[in-house]
Design an enzyme around this catalytic site. Structure first.
Site, PDB file in Angstrom:
ATOM      1  N   ARG A 271       0.031 -18.064   5.758  1.00 13.51           N
ATOM      2  CA  ARG A 271      -0.362 -19.033   6.663  1.00 13.51           C
ATOM      3  C   ARG A 271      -1.523 -19.599   6.010  1.00 13.51           C
ATOM      4  O   ARG A 271      -2.465 -19.056   5.621  1.00 13.51           O
ATOM      5  CB  ARG A 271      -0.625 -18.487   7.979  1.00 13.51           C
ATOM      6  CG  ARG A 271       0.657 -17.767   8.529  1.00 13.51           C
ATOM      7  CD  ARG A 271       0.530 -17.208  10.080  1.00 13.51           C
ATOM      8  NE  ARG A 271       1.575 -16.570  10.586  1.00 13.51           N
ATOM      9  CZ  ARG A 271       1.688 -16.235  11.835  1.00 13.51           C
ATOM     10  NH1 ARG A 271       0.643 -16.217  12.688  1.00 13.51           N
ATOM     11  NH2 ARG A 271       2.802 -15.485  12.093  1.00 13.51           N
TER      12      ARG A 271
ATOM     13  N   ARG B 218      -8.349 -13.313  10.328  1.00 15.71           N
ATOM     14  CA  ARG B 218      -7.636 -14.462  10.132  1.00 15.71           C
ATOM     15  C   ARG B 218      -7.543 -14.603   8.625  1.00 15.71           C
ATOM     16  O   ARG B 218      -8.635 -15.071   7.914  1.00 15.71           O
ATOM     17  CB  ARG B 218      -8.277 -15.515  10.712  1.00 15.71           C
ATOM     18  CG  ARG B 218      -7.487 -16.863  10.739  1.00 15.71           C
ATOM     19  CD  ARG B 218      -8.337 -18.001  11.498  1.00 15.71           C
ATOM     20  NE  ARG B 218      -8.795 -17.681  12.814  1.00 15.71           N
ATOM     21  CZ  ARG B 218      -7.939 -17.927  14.033  1.00 15.71           C
ATOM     22  NH1 ARG B 218      -6.691 -18.415  13.814  1.00 15.71           N
ATOM     23  NH2 ARG B 218      -8.428 -17.460  15.263  1.00 15.71           N
TER      24      ARG B 218
ATOM     25  N   GLU C  53      -5.799 -11.572  20.349  1.00 15.82           N
ATOM     26  CA  GLU C  53      -4.555 -11.515  20.167  1.00 15.82           C
ATOM     27  C   GLU C  53      -3.966 -10.536  18.791  1.00 15.82           C
ATOM     28  O   GLU C  53      -4.511 -10.719  17.850  1.00 15.82           O
ATOM     29  CB  GLU C  53      -3.947 -13.005  19.840  1.00 15.82           C
ATOM     30  CG  GLU C  53      -2.420 -12.917  19.793  1.00 15.82           C
ATOM     31  CD  GLU C  53      -1.987 -14.423  19.389  1.00 15.82           C
ATOM     32  OE1 GLU C  53      -0.591 -14.524  18.902  1.00 15.82           O
ATOM     33  OE2 GLU C  53      -2.630 -15.459  19.422  1.00 15.82           O
TER      34      GLU C  53
ATOM     35  N   SER D  82       2.900 -11.114  19.857  1.00 18.91           N
ATOM     36  CA  SER D  82       3.497 -12.243  20.795  1.00 18.91           C
ATOM     37  C   SER D  82       5.042 -11.908  20.805  1.00 18.91           C
ATOM     38  O   SER D  82       5.470 -11.624  19.818  1.00 18.91           O
ATOM     39  CB  SER D  82       2.996 -13.675  20.221  1.00 18.91           C
ATOM     40  OG  SER D  82       3.683 -13.745  19.149  1.00 18.91           O
TER      41      SER D  82
ATOM     42  N   ARG E  38      -4.508  -6.943  11.845  1.00 17.42           N
ATOM     43  CA  ARG E  38      -4.976  -6.986  13.286  1.00 17.42           C
ATOM     44  C   ARG E  38      -4.994  -5.611  13.914  1.00 17.42           C
ATOM     45  O   ARG E  38      -5.544  -5.228  14.317  1.00 17.42           O
ATOM     46  CB  ARG E  38      -4.344  -8.053  14.029  1.00 17.42           C
ATOM     47  CG  ARG E  38      -4.752  -9.474  13.550  1.00 17.42           C
ATOM     48  CD  ARG E  38      -4.570 -10.757  14.494  1.00 17.42           C
ATOM     49  NE  ARG E  38      -4.994 -11.817  13.880  1.00 17.42           N
ATOM     50  CZ  ARG E  38      -4.858 -12.983  14.584  1.00 17.42           C
ATOM     51  NH1 ARG E  38      -4.758 -13.009  15.925  1.00 17.42           N
ATOM     52  NH2 ARG E  38      -5.371 -14.197  13.842  1.00 17.42           N
TER      53      ARG E  38
END
Length: 421
Positions: free
Chosen positions: A261, A276, A348, A351, A388
């Site tokens: 990403r 991140r 987070e 998901s 994460r």
């Protein structure tokens, strides 16, 4: 894409969905007009072709001057048919382009609002009181460097900012998480998969990642291939242009892959450590099912994510994501946020999205059911985003002496080790 019938049967529902997303409501009116123009062009083209066929029969039976007149009419009609077909092609292209911009229909009950307006629907576990234990918690990077688990400096030297190297026990920890995640997924009935991390434009477009998320995607122009930001893309495209036996549903896959990403728009956010980053590994769950069962499967995927976090003994919350923060394909999404001690907030980590028939329509994935052939539903859910989860394990299970306790569920995959130190 959505079923076009909604534009004709209940355009107000489509408008409400767009408004809830914070997206263009005017797009719906453009689509209605484009749909009418498309259908009118198709009708005109079919009518002219029928006239052309009828005229051809008359020419075969005519003689003399009448035949010459009919031949002239045939020539003109052929030109008209060609022009009509071109108009139909243009109208179809216009309609498809507009449809590709339209988000999935938001499910009733999804909280409205933007990124910060999701609703916490469940809290699991209690964050540790480090003050009561007599020490100040260290952040994951300080712990990771002390344990020889994370090397940011050399990751940056190799590849640039937001890259890292997992070393020693850090690498072992990821492999342990991979094995635990795949073991659990297999227990739940998922087929393990290792798909390509490079996909064709059709796969990326079909899953909705070339719309609002395009700026976050890496594109290899020379090869016209994309690096996936999630293996959801490859798993969704796995059955593209296929008709699945309805009796074989649900089909469940769990894939391990690297994810890439660009993190466009995140300048200055989470610059320390591995929260991140531009590359990370992930285990993703994916389900193909009968559309009527999609909401039930969404709850199941959420349940699997919760169970995995509980196995890792991490405190977390479940968030019903607000409509304005849904991706193009999602009709509803739940996020799990784990507690991050040094930030004193939940962040987070997983998901799960119900994409209903949206991706299946774009990728031409259908099922053969008793009532006929029609699109299936697709759902996805993150089981373990490695970086994460590693952050959460290091910070939540750290000890006063700088060691990190290993949750019992992970110990069999780390040779029975009880701590990292």
């Amino acid at each position: 894409m959505i079923d076009p019938k909604w534009l004709r049967a209940d355009p107000d529902r489509v408008r409400r969905s767009q408004a809830a997303r914070g997206a263009s409501v005017e797009l719906v009116d453009e689509l209605i007009a484009a749909d009418e123009a498309r259908r009118a062009a198709i009708l005109a083209s079919e009518t002219q072709r029928a006239e052309q066929k009828s005229l051809g029969k008359k020419v075969a039976q005519a003689k003399g001057a009448e035949k010459q007149e009919l031949l002239a009419a045939t020539k003109q009609l052929a030109a008209d048919v060609k022009e009509s077909q071109a108009a139909t092609t243009a109208a179809e292209a216009r309609f498809h382009d507009l449809m590709s911009r339209l988000g999935n229909l938001v499910i009733d009950g999804v909280p409205e609002g933007g990124e910060d307006e999701g609703i916490v629907i469940e809290t699991c576990g209690t964050p540790r009181d480090f003050a009561a234990e007599g020490f100040e918690p260290k952040d994951h990077l300080e712990l990771g460097e002390a344990l020889g688990a994370i090397d940011m400096e050399r990751g940056t030297k190799i590849s640039g900012s937001r890259f890292y190297v997992l070393t020693g026990v850090g690498a072992q920890l990821e492999l342990a998480l991979l094995n635990l995640a795949m073991t659990k997924a297999a227990e739940w009935g998922f087929t393990p998969m290792i798909p390509p991390a490079l996909v064709k434009p059709s796969a990326m477009e079909g899953t909705g990642f070339l719309g609002q998320a395009a700026q976050d995607v890496y594109h290899l122009e020379e090869d016209d291939l994309y690096l996936v930001g999630t293996s959801e893309v490859a798993l969704a495209a796995y059955h593209s242009d296929e008709i699945l036996d309805g009796a074989s549903l649900p089909r469940r896959y769990a894939a391990y892959s690297p994810c890439f990403r660009r993190e466009a728009g995140s300048y200055g956010k989470d610059t320390r450590g591995i929260f991140r980053v531009h590359w990370f590994d992930k285990v993703e769950m994916f389900v193909y099912c009968e559309p009527a069962d999609a909401e039930d499967w969404h709850q199941r995927l959420l349940g699997y994510e919760k169970e995995f976090l509980q196995e890792l003994e991490l405190p977390f919350q479940v968030l019903d994501v607000a409509s304005g923060d849904l991706g193009l394909s999602a009709a509803r999404k739940y996020d799990c946020y784990a507690w991050l001690p040094t930030q004193q907030r939940y962040r987070e980590v997983t998901s799960t999205s119900n994409c209903t028939e949206f991706q299946a329509r774009r990728l031409n994935i259908r099922g053969r059911f008793e009532d006929g052939v029609r699109p299936v539903a697709t759902l996805n859910g993150t089981l373990c985003a490695m970086t994460r989860i590693i952050i959460m394990l290091l910070e939540n299970h750290q000890q006063a002496d700088g060691s990190v306790r290993i949750p019992e569920a992970l110990r069999p995959f780390l040779g029975g080790r009880e701590s990292l130190g």
